[in-house]
Design an enzyme around this catalytic site. Sequence first.
Site, mmCIF file in Angstrom:
data_model
loop_
_atom_site.group_PDB
_atom_site.id
_atom_site.type_symbol
_atom_site.label_atom_id
_atom_site.label_comp_id
_atom_site.label_asym_id
_atom_site.label_seq_id
_atom_site.Cartn_x
_atom_site.Cartn_y
_atom_site.Cartn_z
ATOM 1 N N CYS A 256 0.847 -1.204 0.000
ATOM 2 C CA CYS A 256 0.000 0.000 0.000
ATOM 3 C C CYS A 256 0.878 1.248 0.000
ATOM 4 C CB CYS A 256 -0.916 -0.007 1.220
ATOM 5 S SG CYS A 256 -2.013 1.421 1.300
ATOM 6 N N CYS B 32 4.329 2.833 -37.838
ATOM 7 C CA CYS B 32 3.232 3.001 -38.792
ATOM 8 C C CYS B 32 2.086 2.050 -38.475
ATOM 9 C CB CYS B 32 3.734 2.766 -40.214
ATOM 10 S SG CYS B 32 4.475 1.133 -40.494
#
Length: 442
Positions: free
Chosen positions: A151, A402
């Site tokens: 945490c 691309c």
Amino acid sequence: MSAFTNESSRELVNGVDLSVDFAGIRAPNPFWLASAPPTDKAYNVVRAYEAGWGGVVWKTLGEDPPAVNVSSRYSAHFGKNREVLGFNNIELITDRSLAINLREITEVKKAWPDRALIVSLMVPCEEAAWRHILPLVEATGADGIELNLGCPHGMPERGMGAAVGQNPDLIEKVTRWCKQYYSRPVIVKLTPNITDIRAPAQAALRGGADAVSLINTINSITSLDLDAMVARPTVGSQSTHGGYCGSAVKPIAMNMVAEIARDAPTRSLPISGIGGVSNWRDAAEFIALGAGSVQVCTAAMLHGFRIVEEMKDGLSRWMAEKGYDSIEAFSGRAVGNTTDWKHLDMNFKTIAHIDQDKCIQCGRCYIACEDTSHQSIAKLVDVGGARRYEVIEEECVGCNLCQITCPVQDCISMLPQQTGKPYMSWEEDPRNPFRKRAASAL
């Protein structure tokens, strides 16, 4: 179609066995809810089981008095159409008493013996604290525990959570305590807020951990209110960093899972994969990289518990198509193909190819390549003004930009080339200046 064959936690979906045996914890399928608000109480957990989840990790228990949370607690990183890409929270561990949680865990496990139920724990890094709480948890009949050592907010300031998970010595120490005072499987949940995930995983193993789970949430600030000049979520006129999760963290989580799965000391350590699992494909990718189960939180918070139906259906159909009759059949199959950059084949070559029948002449590939890459796409305009884009093969380096920018799926493909050259790693490449230095030192 889904059906349980008996109480041994074996579930057949579309004729495929989705059951798992994770570090000795059996579950009808690999889809578990992570320790978070969705697993905060019996009401939620029972509804999750009814929806078909194979297991849950109960929201983190701690010492009494319980944690006190603030308001508000959540914020998000949105895409263009307000799709939640990443989710941020500053909520702490359970704000309900230990006694209430233990009673509900006992009742739920008794009523649902075929489902996995793991209890997340976080107490001070003191042996007495763990010695006290572990027998209480074991008495519930839960299948195992998960140590919340990750945490990133609220608890580290108290010497818990990531404050422990970032210290391998403390990880090993706490894990040893748990193995000493608890007889069932111990899973150590790791923090991603660290440089090298292998060190804490090895520490957990040295301490006797039966498994690890990762990743916990990543330190983050998702956005700012530029009028009030305060980050979100806002508590009064202030904010703080929180834990980032959701689909945006999946690439980071998968890398860390793979690092542990292919590291020699930990390659046999069971892993529960967490971080951006939103559909069956995400789960399959985590499992292929070494995970034996997957944990879900954000997707359930955004779409509800019934998403598990699509996850089980999609995963089982894909497994049937590929000939995998169990989760174990493909768990870790991609690990052997994951390596360090220096071992990649320097002689491999691929170039882009544009399918003119699918091309919509938007020009995005051309713009991306011309402005930011290798100028290897030509823009051709005929006398009538019609455009056409073609790859200049001798200039293409196979970077994939691309293909990534193209909005039409499968319009641009990457075609491997026959170079006639054998495999050559960077360590063998004569262009490697460090290779030359190493050779001269001999």
